[in-house]
Design an enzyme around this catalytic site. Structure first.
Site, short mmCIF file in Angstrom:
data_model
loop_
_atom_site.label_atom_id
_atom_site.label_comp_id
_atom_site.label_asym_id
_atom_site.label_seq_id
_atom_site.Cartn_x
_atom_site.Cartn_y
_atom_site.Cartn_z
N ASP A 127 0.87 -1.16 0.00
CA ASP A 127 0.00 0.00 0.00
C ASP A 127 0.91 1.23 0.00
O ASP A 127 2.08 1.14 0.40
CB ASP A 127 -0.89 -0.03 1.25
CG ASP A 127 -1.84 1.15 1.30
OD1 ASP A 127 -2.38 1.53 0.24
OD2 ASP A 127 -2.04 1.70 2.40
N ASP A 171 -0.04 5.01 1.01
CA ASP A 171 -0.22 5.93 2.14
C ASP A 171 -0.17 5.17 3.46
O ASP A 171 -0.90 4.21 3.67
CB ASP A 171 -1.56 6.67 2.01
CG ASP A 171 -1.66 7.45 0.70
OD1 ASP A 171 -0.69 8.14 0.35
OD2 ASP A 171 -2.70 7.34 0.04
N THR A 193 -2.67 0.79 -4.63
CA THR A 193 -3.24 1.84 -3.79
C THR A 193 -4.65 2.24 -4.22
O THR A 193 -4.91 2.43 -5.41
CB THR A 193 -2.31 3.09 -3.80
OG1 THR A 193 -2.92 4.16 -3.07
CG2 THR A 193 -2.01 3.56 -5.22
N CYS A 209 -6.56 2.30 -7.88
CA CYS A 209 -8.00 2.27 -8.13
C CYS A 209 -8.56 3.68 -7.94
O CYS A 209 -8.48 4.22 -6.83
CB CYS A 209 -8.69 1.30 -7.18
SG CYS A 209 -10.50 1.40 -7.29
#
Length: 201
Positions: free
Chosen positions: A9, A11, A51, A90
Site C-alpha cells: 500500500d 499511504d 493503492t 483504483c
C-alpha cells in the site's frame, strides 16, 4: 517460475498518512521507508505498489494530479537506487464516486483486481509473494488474491486488536519488516535470515 513480489500500500506504508495526498508539497516519505524499499529490492523481490485513490472518485483531485505525483515519487526513488516494478491504483468508489468513477469495481481493495493485474503483466508468483499495508482492507486484499503472508505496519492508520489477528504479523514500520524479510536466492528459494519474534516489532 514467476517473480516473488512485495505488494505495498502507499499511504501509511511508504509516505506519511494524510487525508487525500495529491501534491508534491503534501507528500512526505516515512522515515527510512526508501531505505526499506532498497533492502527489500536487494533481497530479490519485485516492488509493486497497489493503492486505493478514492480522492479521484470523490472529485478531490484528478487522475492527472495523481499521475504527476506518482511520477515525482518514482523519480525520487530511482535517485535513491529503488526501482518500482509496478504502480497500480483504483480511482473508483461505489458510493462516493462522481460520474464515471462511481463504480463497484474489481480493483478497489479489499478486492484483488490490482494484484491480479500485476500478476499478469509482471509474471509474479503469488505463492512466494507478500502483502504489506496499514489497514485490514490491505490484508483482506492479499488474502483474496491468494497471498499467504500479509503484514500490517503501524506507520499509518491505527490497528485494532481484531485487525492484528487477521494479519500474518505486525511491524512498527516498513524498515522493521524489511530487515526481517526472507532473502530469495538465485534459485528462487526462501532463505530465512532469522526467526520472526511472535511479539510485535
Amino acid at each position: 517460475m514467476g517473480k516473488a513480489a512485495v505488494f505495498l500500500d502507499r499511504d501509511g506504508v511508504i509516505n506519511v498518512e494524510k487525508d487525500y495526498v495529491y501534491t508534491i508539497d503534501e507528500f512526505e516519505f516515512i522515515e527510512d521507508s526508501i531505505e526499506a524499499l532498497k533492502i527489500i529490492q536487494d533481497k530479490g523481490y519485485a516492488l509493486v505498489v497497489v493503492t486505493n485513490q478514492s480522492g479521484i472518485a470523490r472529485g478531490y483531485y484528478t487522475e492527472e494530479d495523481f499521475l504527476k505525483l506518482t511520477e515525482w515519487m518514482d523519480w525520487c526513488l530511482i535517485d535513491r537506487g529503488v526501482t518500482l516494478d509496478g504502480i497500480y491504483y483504483c480511482p473508483h468508489h461505489p458510493e462516493k464516486g462522481i460520474g464515471k468513477y462511481k463504480v463497484d469495481c474489481n480493483c478497489r481493495k479489499p478486492k484483488a483486481g490490482l494484484i491480479f493485474d500485476a500478476v499478469k503483466q509482471l509474471d509474479i508468483d503469488l505463492g512466494r509473494s507478500v502483502m504489506v499495508g496499514d489497514t485490514v482492507s490491505d490484508i483482506e486484499c492479499g488474502k483474496n488474491a491468494g497471498i499467504k503472508r500479509n503484514y500490517l505496519v503501524r506507520s499509518g492508520h491505527a490497528i485494532s486488536a481484531e485487525d492484528e489477528k487477521k494479519a500474518t504479523g505486525v511491524y512498527k514500520d516498513l524498515m522493521a519488516l524489511a530487515k526481517d524479510l526472507a532473502d530469495i536466492n538465485g534459485n528462487g528459494d526462501m532463505v530465512i535470515r532469522r526467526k520472526r519474534k511472535p511479539a510485535d516489532h
